[in-house]
Design an enzyme around this catalytic site. Structure first.
Site, PDB file in Angstrom:
ATOM      1  N   LYS A 138      10.660  34.704  11.722  1.00 19.83           N
ATOM      2  CA  LYS A 138      10.264  35.387  12.956  1.00 19.83           C
ATOM      3  C   LYS A 138       8.926  34.821  13.420  1.00 19.83           C
ATOM      4  CE  LYS A 138      12.352  39.681  11.305  1.00 19.83           C
ATOM      5  NZ  LYS A 138      12.108  40.974  10.695  1.00 19.83           N
TER       6      LYS A 138
ATOM      7  N   HIS B 279       6.226  45.462   1.350  1.00 20.11           N
ATOM      8  CA  HIS B 279       6.400  45.961   2.721  1.00 20.11           C
ATOM      9  C   HIS B 279       5.116  46.610   3.241  1.00 20.11           C
ATOM     10  CE1 HIS B 279      10.868  46.484   1.539  1.00 20.11           C
ATOM     11  NE2 HIS B 279      10.766  45.386   2.269  1.00 20.11           N
TER      12      HIS B 279
ATOM     13  N   GLY C 229      15.673  48.243   9.874  1.00 23.24           N
ATOM     14  CA  GLY C 229      16.991  48.227  10.528  1.00 23.24           C
ATOM     15  C   GLY C 229      17.831  49.468  10.248  1.00 23.24           C
ATOM     16  N   ILE C 230      17.838  49.939   9.008  1.00 22.91           N
ATOM     17  CA  ILE C 230      18.633  51.129   8.669  1.00 22.91           C
ATOM     18  C   ILE C 230      17.905  52.389   9.125  1.00 22.91           C
ATOM     19  CG2 ILE C 230      19.689  52.438   6.786  1.00 22.91           C
ATOM     20  CD1 ILE C 230      19.663  49.772   5.134  1.00 22.91           C
TER      21      ILE C 230
ATOM     22  N   ASN D 101      16.836  45.097   4.770  1.00 24.32           N
ATOM     23  CA  ASN D 101      17.593  44.493   3.671  1.00 24.32           C
ATOM     24  C   ASN D 101      16.959  44.877   2.343  1.00 24.32           C
ATOM     25  OD1 ASN D 101      19.853  43.044   4.781  1.00 24.32           O
ATOM     26  ND2 ASN D 101      18.324  41.798   5.837  1.00 24.32           N
TER      27      ASN D 101
ATOM     28  N   ASN E  54       6.327  35.097  10.298  1.00 21.24           N
ATOM     29  CA  ASN E  54       6.882  36.010   9.310  1.00 21.24           C
ATOM     30  C   ASN E  54       8.138  35.369   8.729  1.00 21.24           C
ATOM     31  OD1 ASN E  54       7.890  38.133   7.832  1.00 21.24           O
ATOM     32  ND2 ASN E  54       7.826  39.633   9.502  1.00 21.24           N
TER      33      ASN E  54
ATOM     34  N   ARG F 196      20.368  44.988  -3.796  1.00 23.31           N
ATOM     35  CA  ARG F 196      19.541  45.188  -5.000  1.00 23.31           C
ATOM     36  C   ARG F 196      19.777  46.585  -5.572  1.00 23.31           C
ATOM     37  NH1 ARG F 196      13.880  43.390  -2.362  1.00 23.31           N
ATOM     38  NH2 ARG F 196      15.009  42.259  -0.741  1.00 23.31           N
TER      39      ARG F 196
ATOM     40  N   GLU G 294       5.876  44.232  12.175  1.00 25.03           N
ATOM     41  CA  GLU G 294       4.986  43.528  11.244  1.00 25.03           C
ATOM     42  C   GLU G 294       4.224  42.417  11.961  1.00 25.03           C
ATOM     43  OE1 GLU G 294       8.263  42.599   8.655  1.00 25.03           O
ATOM     44  OE2 GLU G 294       7.500  43.918   7.092  1.00 25.03           O
TER      45      GLU G 294
END
Ligand code: ADP
Length: 373
Positions: free
Chosen positions: A14, A154, A305-306, A185, A7, A215, A359
């Site tokens: 990753k 995603h 992450g968030i 991110n 990934n 972004r 993922e």
């Protein structure tokens, strides 16, 4: 079968090895670029993998995450020269992402020349979007001749967490209505009906939709000509401004990292608080919009992450959406649902969940499935 998942993101590499019969993870590393070149980072990642694989079992197949498959690639595909040419041909749609994926394929093919390599596409999950969702209201010649349409991204994460939610809540697979919010991110949300993506917030590129770390997400298309005429910016400067200097970073003028912004907000930093509020508000607005094609909702899932770590963000979003019946259990939310199978809502419907995305595990599963056909 032991499958290596690769990934390659814009800021990290990753690698993970799975024994796919039992979905057991045998090895996993994440190396952030941190100023190193992509090649240097990959060399270190491969060194670590080789140290491990000499002691453990050999790798039988390799699955690669590729961000953009255009309309060409709708499912996992065994990589040959024709496939590499196909991925290259849609690279103009994801100029920051696809070249990295291709570099990953090249390095891994050199390292594992005998094994089968499979490409798994982030856009593939969204190929079930109906025309009304994927067409822009622009001259249709642009779609026909150049593939200008909404693709969504995603896909691996949205698919993984929606399948998990369906399983954990025992929702009937033929009617389940789930909204997934992948907040890392990059950020996007997706409406999943009966296991299929029917609407999502990202479009032609991973810039559309939600506010992200750096972004902007949605802006008025008129902004581009304003910036060009008023400030004399050229296209790549505008692109960089909207992709690298905007979002939470642009709003807060402090950081793109939600951890830092939450800490600053707690210290009374007004701009950090406002940036977080706008992030949550825009997300809530989009989630409400995603209920339109679903015609109702069984579960809202936070990931990335968030999404997995910020109880404050989840609380702000749930507050905006209370009119849809969404109601958080504060203690479960603080604990990220870890003791309750990911569920952070009260007994009311729809459920709200936190599901750590994986993922790499889905890449391995899809690769193994492809190999068995
Ligand atoms: P990527 O999209 O690169 O895989 P991640 O999914 O790891 O990124 O998400 C990275 C973001 O997650 C960071 O920028 C940070 O804002 C956020 N994050 C990570 N840990 C926490 C935390 N404990 N609390 C709030 N936000 C967090």
């Amino acid at each position: 079968m032991s499958v290596l998942s690769v990934n390659c993101g814009s800021s990290s590499i990753k690698l993970a090895v799975f024994e796919t019969h039992g979905a057991e993870c045998l090895f996993r590393i994440q190396l952030d670029l941190n100023g190193r070149t992509y090649d240097e980072t990959m060399t270190e990642a491969l060194n670590q993998l080789f140290v491990w694989s000499h002691q453990a079992q050999p790798i039988e197949a390799i699955g690669h995450r590729i961000v953009h498959g255009g309309e060409i690639f709708q499912k996992p595909t065994v990589i040959n020269q024709e496939v590499i040419d196909g991925i290259t041909s849609v690279s103009s749609l994801a100029p920051l992402h696809n070249p990295i994926g291709l570099l990953g394929i090249k390095r891994l093919q050199e390292a594992f020349p005998e094994q089968t390599h499979v490409a798994v596409f982030d856009t593939a999950f969204h190929q079930t979007l109906p025309e009304r969702a994927y067409l822009y209201a622009i001259p249709q010649k642009l779609y026909r001749d150049y593939g200008v349409r909404r693709y969504g991204f995603h896909g691996l994460s949205h698919r993984f967490v929606s399948q998990e939610a369906e399983k954990r809540l025992s929702l009937p697979p033929s009617t389940s209505r789930i909204i997934t919010a992948h907040l890392g991110n990059g950020c996007s949300a997706c409406a999943v009906l009966a296991g299929k993506s029917i609407e999502t917030t990202m479009g032609l590129s991973p810039s559309e939709g939600l506010v992200m770390g750096t972004r902007s997400g949605d802006v008025d298309p008129g902004l581009h000509s304003f910036l060009a005429e008023k400030l004399g910016l050229n296209l790549s400067e505008i692109q960089s401004l909207l992709n690298n200097e905007s979002g939470l970073l642009g709003l807060s003028e402090l950081s793109s990292d939600v951890r830092e912004l939450e800490a600053a907000s707690d210290r009374g930093h007004a701009q950090a608080s406002l940036a977080l509020e706008i992030f949550a508000y825009r997300l809530a607005r989009q989630i409400a919009g995603l209920c339109v094609p679903l015609n109702g909702l069984d579960a809202l899932v936070f990931a990335g992450g968030i999404g997995e770590n910020s109880s404050r963000l989840r609380q702000q979003v749930a507050q905006w959406l209370s009119h849809l019946g969404l109601e958080l259990d504060d203690t479960k939310n603080q604990n990220h649902g870890i003791h309750h199978n990911g569920i952070i809502s009260t007994e009311t419907k729809p459920a709200i969940m936190v599901i750590p995305t994986d993922e790499e595990s889905l890449i391995a599963r899809e690769t193994a499935q492809k190999m068995s056909h």
